[in-house]
Scaffold this active site. Structure first.
Site, PDB file in Angstrom:
ATOM      1  N   LYS A   1       0.910  -1.256   0.114  1.00  0.00           N
ATOM      2  CA  LYS A   1      -0.099   0.100  -0.079  1.00  0.00           C
ATOM      3  C   LYS A   1       0.858   1.102  -0.051  1.00  0.00           C
ATOM      4  CE  LYS A   1      -3.878   2.005   2.564  1.00  0.00           C
ATOM      5  NZ  LYS A   1      -4.923   1.856   3.857  1.00  0.00           N
TER       6      LYS A   1
ATOM      7  N   SER B   1      -9.619   1.571   2.812  1.00  0.00           N
ATOM      8  CA  SER B   1      -8.910   2.459   1.980  1.00  0.00           C
ATOM      9  C   SER B   1      -7.941   1.719   1.206  1.00  0.00           C
ATOM     10  CB  SER B   1      -8.223   3.483   2.782  1.00  0.00           C
ATOM     11  OG  SER B   1      -7.273   3.042   3.637  1.00  0.00           O
TER      12      SER B   1
ATOM     13  N   SER C   1      -9.950  -0.659   7.019  1.00  0.00           N
ATOM     14  CA  SER C   1      -9.272  -0.372   5.644  1.00  0.00           C
ATOM     15  C   SER C   1      -8.679  -1.677   5.294  1.00  0.00           C
ATOM     16  CB  SER C   1      -8.261   0.696   5.759  1.00  0.00           C
ATOM     17  OG  SER C   1      -9.194   1.944   5.568  1.00  0.00           O
TER      18      SER C   1
HETATM   19  N1  GLN Z   1     -12.834   4.140   6.263  1.00  0.00           N
HETATM   20  C1  GLN Z   1     -12.541   4.666   7.506  1.00  0.00           C
HETATM   21  C2  GLN Z   1     -12.150   6.122   7.394  1.00  0.00           C
HETATM   22  O1  GLN Z   1     -12.397   6.466   6.391  1.00  0.00           O
HETATM   23  C3  GLN Z   1     -11.211   3.703   7.964  1.00  0.00           C
HETATM   24  C4  GLN Z   1     -10.054   3.993   7.081  1.00  0.00           C
HETATM   25  C5  GLN Z   1      -8.691   2.985   7.479  1.00  0.00           C
HETATM   26  O2  GLN Z   1      -9.183   2.130   8.143  1.00  0.00           O
HETATM   27  N2  GLN Z   1      -7.673   3.584   7.132  1.00  0.00           N
HETATM   28  O3  GLN Z   1     -11.459   6.548   8.143  1.00  0.00           O
END
Ligand code: GLN
Length: 489
Positions: free
Chosen positions: A75, A150, A174
């Protein structure tokens, strides 16, 4: 692509070279990327060099580890020395880190082959990978849908077999939510198990790096490789790391010994009936494998989402203060003075969602509001943690859906941030409590989209999660289904 163990066997028996395996991944990336857009950058040359170093070792009769010569996606919020690390943000467009993150360093040290950096929501803020400043990644099961987020790039890359395994990061879901949407295994370890050194900080008290894989065993192998104490991360845990992939059994016997709790509050309103049905069937399957099933209540679970959206933006607003055009990354040109340089840099460099979070976080932390919002959220965080502690007095592992729905269409939720936030309803409480959790495929909806089963373990009980997941996987065939984009290729 074959599993890590199969590829390892081919390598040591000299059936195939590491260069050939890497080339296969690179060819697939080249063929699929015009449709998928999982990678922000492909490091073909470096990958082939790393692979040929592994081949030299094999030729010299040296012993190689399981991950040597295995193609991996990373990532793009983990620093990779000499390779651009953008966090899918304009503000880091030309940033090339002078150092390597601990997790990726550990992989490089054992000969794993990084094939590229994967797409994400800008600074890991989002649930669909649509917040990337560069490209939207497609879901390999249906190209008109999002892969989740994400870590959507890593999930799509593993699901479409552009690489064997990948690393993601999970602050509120994410890793698990995109794993669920893309039909792969995704794991968020106990907070502190994997070093965060070199992981670009979003919300430091919640962020964890973890594996994506096509099978439970591959995820277990990857976690063993990246976990462990690191003096460069002050929140890193000083614990021995087990070999998670050793001794995985295909059942949960002796019968009744392992206790599994269904989190009652995760069922009902808002949950897609097809997801509910798949998860309920999975629980029956776990019972037939030998687990004793309990119904568990976590009454404060539902406060997870509002609590998270105070704590995560607060930490983000502090963490993102460093992008000011002075030290690194983008700098707005032609500013008259320092203040205008700061504001213009940040106005042009950050996307809408990142700005929204910085504003929420700055507001929640400001004098006069701190007690009402941030401090209150911290107290509720403790209550949520206590619900889990109580649950683990009765059961070993908790189960619930990973996400209330399957993958949605690109563009469907972009204008409504709240509906986007809701997709993480069931993953967020786990980060607030610092617990390990894993998502694995447990079915498909009537449109052929994967459904994820979430398993939540007690602190440092990754071993139990892998055991339950492995037994379930071995007794079902969901993980054997592949998206058309792979089959047709
Ligand atoms: N979707 C969640 C957010 O927008 C979690 C994101 C993540 O785990 N990095 O913060």
């Amino acid at each position: 692509m074959a599993s890590i163990r199969e590829l390892h066997q081919q390598l040591i028996e000299k059936e195939r070279s590491a260069v050939e395996i890497t080339q296969e991944a690179l060819d697939r990336i080249q063929a699929l990327e015009p449709k998928l857009h999982s990678f922000l950058c492909v490091t073909a040359e470096q990958a082939l060099e790393q692979a040929s170093a592994v081949d030299v070792k094999i030729a010299a009769g040296e012993e190689i580890g399981l991950l040597a010569g295995i193609p991996i996606g990373i990532k793009d919020n983990m620093c990779t020395k000499g390779v651009p690390t953008t966090c899918a943000s304009r503000i880091l467009e030309n940033f090339v880190p002078p150092y390597e993150s601990t997790a990726t360093q550990k992989l490089a040290d054992i000969g794993a082959v990084m094939v590229g950096k994967t797409n994400l929501d800008e600074f890991a803020m989002g649930s669909s990978t649509e917040n990337s400043a560069y490209q939207v990644t497609a879901n390999p099961w249906d190209l008109s849908r999002i892969p989740g987020g994400s870590s959507g790039g890593s999930a799509a890359a593993v699901s479409s077999q552009e690489c064997v395994v990948a690393l993601g990061s999970d602050t509120g879901g994410s890793i698990r939510q995109p794993a669920s949407f893309c039909g792969v295994v995704g794991m968020k370890p106990t907070y502190g198990l994997v070093s965060r050194y070199g992981l670009v900080a979003y919300a430091s008290s919640l962020d964890q790096i973890g594996p994506f894989a096509n099978t439970v065993e591959d995820a277990a192998i990857l976690l063993s490789a990246i976990a462990g104490y690191d003096p460069k991360d002050s929140t890193s845990l000083k614990v021995a790391i087990p070999n998670y992939a050793a001794n995985l059994k295909p059942d949960l016997k002796p019968r009744g010994q392992l206790k599994i709790g269904i989190i009652k509050e995760t069922f009902g309103e808002g949950l897609d009936p097809v997801v509910e049905q798949a998860v309920t069937k999975a629980v029956d399957q776990l019972q037939s494998l030998g687990a004793e099933i309990h119904i568990i209540s976590c009454p404060r679970f539902r406060y997870g989402l509002p609590t998270y959206y105070i704590i995560a933006p607060s930490e983000a607003s502090a963490n993102l203060a460093r992008y000011d055009g002075v030290k690194y990354g983008y700098r707005a040109p032609n500013a008259d003075n320092l203040l205008s340089m700061y504001t213009r840099t940040r106005a042009a460099g950050f996307g809408t969602e990142v700005k929204r979070r910085i504003m929420i976080g700055t507001y929640a932390l400001s004098a006069g509001y701190y007690d009402a919002y941030y401090l209150k959220a911290q107290k509720v965080r403790t209550l949520i943690k206590q619900d889990f502690e109580k649950a683990f007095q009765t059961v070993d592992v908790l189960v619930c859906p990973t996400s209330p729905t399957t993958a949605f269409k690109a563009g469907e939720k972009t204008t409504d941030p709240l509906s986007m936030y809701l997709t993480d309803l069931m993953t967020i409480p786990v980060n607030l409590a610092g617990l390990p959790s894993l998502s694995l495929p447990c079915g498909f909806d009537d449109q052929g989209l994967p459904i994820g089963l979430q398993l939540i373990g007690n602190v440092l009980r990754e071993d139990q999660l892998f055991q339950v997941a492995y037994a379930y996987e071995q007794s079902t065939s969901w993980h054997l289904r592949k998206p058309q984009i792979v089959v047709g290729h």
